[in-house]
Design an enzyme around this catalytic site. Structure first.
Site, PDB file in Angstrom:
ATOM      1  N   HIS A   1      20.066 -34.192   3.010  1.00 20.72           N
ATOM      2  CA  HIS A   1      21.201 -33.348   2.657  1.00 20.72           C
ATOM      3  C   HIS A   1      20.708 -31.912   2.576  1.00 20.72           C
ATOM      4  O   HIS A   1      19.510 -31.651   2.634  1.00 20.72           O
ATOM      5  CB  HIS A   1      21.860 -33.796   1.346  1.00 20.72           C
ATOM      6  CG  HIS A   1      20.993 -33.711   0.138  1.00 20.72           C
ATOM      7  ND1 HIS A   1      19.929 -34.554  -0.083  1.00 20.72           N
ATOM      8  CD2 HIS A   1      21.030 -32.871  -0.939  1.00 20.72           C
ATOM      9  CE1 HIS A   1      19.345 -34.254  -1.228  1.00 20.72           C
ATOM     10  NE2 HIS A   1      20.001 -33.232  -1.758  1.00 20.72           N
TER      11      HIS A   1
ATOM     12  N   HIS B   1      25.921 -38.148  -3.285  1.00 23.19           N
ATOM     13  CA  HIS B   1      25.277 -37.028  -3.981  1.00 23.19           C
ATOM     14  C   HIS B   1      25.968 -35.709  -3.665  1.00 23.19           C
ATOM     15  O   HIS B   1      26.184 -34.868  -4.541  1.00 23.19           O
ATOM     16  CB  HIS B   1      23.800 -36.980  -3.592  1.00 23.19           C
ATOM     17  CG  HIS B   1      23.041 -35.860  -4.215  1.00 23.19           C
ATOM     18  ND1 HIS B   1      22.840 -35.753  -5.573  1.00 23.19           N
ATOM     19  CD2 HIS B   1      22.420 -34.778  -3.660  1.00 23.19           C
ATOM     20  CE1 HIS B   1      22.137 -34.669  -5.831  1.00 23.19           C
ATOM     21  NE2 HIS B   1      21.873 -34.055  -4.696  1.00 23.19           N
TER      22      HIS B   1
ATOM     23  N   ASP C   1      16.043 -27.845  -2.136  1.00 31.17           N
ATOM     24  CA  ASP C   1      14.799 -28.564  -2.389  1.00 31.17           C
ATOM     25  C   ASP C   1      14.524 -29.629  -1.326  1.00 31.17           C
ATOM     26  O   ASP C   1      13.493 -30.309  -1.382  1.00 31.17           O
ATOM     27  CB  ASP C   1      14.785 -29.185  -3.793  1.00 31.17           C
ATOM     28  CG  ASP C   1      15.964 -30.093  -4.076  1.00 31.17           C
ATOM     29  OD1 ASP C   1      17.078 -29.792  -3.605  1.00 31.17           O
ATOM     30  OD2 ASP C   1      15.794 -31.106  -4.774  1.00 31.17           O
ATOM     31  N   HIS C   2      15.408 -29.736  -0.340  1.00 30.73           N
ATOM     32  CA  HIS C   2      15.192 -30.631   0.795  1.00 30.73           C
ATOM     33  C   HIS C   2      15.172 -29.873   2.126  1.00 30.73           C
ATOM     34  O   HIS C   2      14.911 -30.473   3.166  1.00 30.73           O
ATOM     35  CB  HIS C   2      16.285 -31.698   0.836  1.00 30.73           C
ATOM     36  CG  HIS C   2      16.286 -32.587  -0.371  1.00 30.73           C
ATOM     37  ND1 HIS C   2      15.753 -33.863  -0.369  1.00 30.73           N
ATOM     38  CD2 HIS C   2      16.729 -32.370  -1.632  1.00 30.73           C
ATOM     39  CE1 HIS C   2      15.880 -34.393  -1.575  1.00 30.73           C
ATOM     40  NE2 HIS C   2      16.461 -33.501  -2.357  1.00 30.73           N
TER      41      HIS C   2
ATOM     42  N   HIS D   1      20.701 -29.454   0.278  1.00 28.04           N
ATOM     43  CA  HIS D   1      20.200 -28.739  -0.896  1.00 28.04           C
ATOM     44  C   HIS D   1      18.833 -28.129  -0.597  1.00 28.04           C
ATOM     45  O   HIS D   1      18.029 -28.692   0.157  1.00 28.04           O
ATOM     46  CB  HIS D   1      20.114 -29.677  -2.095  1.00 28.04           C
ATOM     47  CG  HIS D   1      21.447 -29.929  -2.739  1.00 28.04           C
ATOM     48  ND1 HIS D   1      21.662 -30.959  -3.640  1.00 28.04           N
ATOM     49  CD2 HIS D   1      22.646 -29.281  -2.618  1.00 28.04           C
ATOM     50  CE1 HIS D   1      22.925 -30.924  -4.045  1.00 28.04           C
ATOM     51  NE2 HIS D   1      23.538 -29.928  -3.436  1.00 28.04           N
TER      52      HIS D   1
END
Length: 239
Positions: A60, A138, A64-65, A62
């Site tokens: 996804h 999520h 942090d990914h 976000h």
């Protein structure tokens, strides 16, 4: 299949943990699941040639990914030109954003990279690795991944809404050699009943929030019917 956890932190990096990114090696080929840490730096420090990365799969969008992707795509645009990975993103706007970023960085239209917007289902099969995307809750566009080779089946849950809401059903339906499960958005106590329904002998906890560690130890000490393994940056395992 060999997994090297390059980044195992939760939403932000810590002193000893980068954000989510995992190197997958199988059949002489290399892949990445998520790119939240400084992926290019981490690969270079490990002696991995960026040209050896066949594909990157992002669960996804976000940060942090994904925060490692601008630097990675910048460097393969002008320096590591032998690198031609397929980059799988769940939101096509991410593709537009990366193209615009590299246009701004380079002051011109950048090298054309192989970006692919994906949806649920089989998204990749190069004859060595098959990857299926499984919708989660999520975000509006978030996915788990089922990675399969001729001899191995591994599930990356990605970030989830909750173990009782969107834990990948494939974990209950198929024998899995390993499940890589996030441990940031719910307690392992809450996940324990779900874990017991999984058809696997090993669950690796990744994307770990520090506040969850005490509960993880308690569940591990309870001798569950599966091996529960906490992973940190640099952890390597052959599955």
């Amino acid at each position: 299949m060999k997994l090297t956890f390059l980044g195992t932190s939760h939403g932000v990096p810590e002193a000893d943990r980068y954000c989510s990114c995992t190197l997958v090696e199988t059949g002489g080929r290399k892949y990445l699941v998520d790119a939240g840490g400084p992926v290019m730096d981490l690969l270079i420090r490990r002696g991995v040639d960026p040209a050896d990365i066949a594909a990157i799969f992002v669960t996804h969008m976000h940060g942090d990914h994904t925060n490692g992707l601008p630097a990675f795509t910048d460097l393969i645009s002008w320096y590591f030109k032998a690198a031609v990975p397929s980059i799988y993103l769940p939101d096509p706007r991410g593709i537009d954003a990366l193209r615009l970023w590299n246009t701004v960085v380079h002051g011109r239209e950048p090298r054309l990279l192989n970006y692919i917007a994906y949806e649920e289902g089989i998204i990749y099969n190069d004859g060595t690795l098959r990857v299926s995307a499984i919708k989660t809750q999520h975000t509006g566009l978030s996915y788990a991944f089922l990675l399969e080779t001729g001899e191995c089946r591994v599930v990356f849950t990605g970030d989830l809404a909750g173990p009782d809401k969107d834990f990948p059903a494939v974990c209950f339906e198929l024998d899995c050699d390993a499940i890589i499960c996030e441990a940031a958005h719910f307690t392992v106590e809450a996940a324990a009943p779900t874990f017991e329904k999984c058809r696997t002998k090993r669950i690796y906890l990744n994307h770990i929030a520090p506040r969850r560690t005490e509960g993880i130890k308690a569940l591990t000490d309870s001798n569950p019917p599966y091996e529960l393994i906490v992973v940190n940056d640099g952890y390597e395992v052959e599955i």
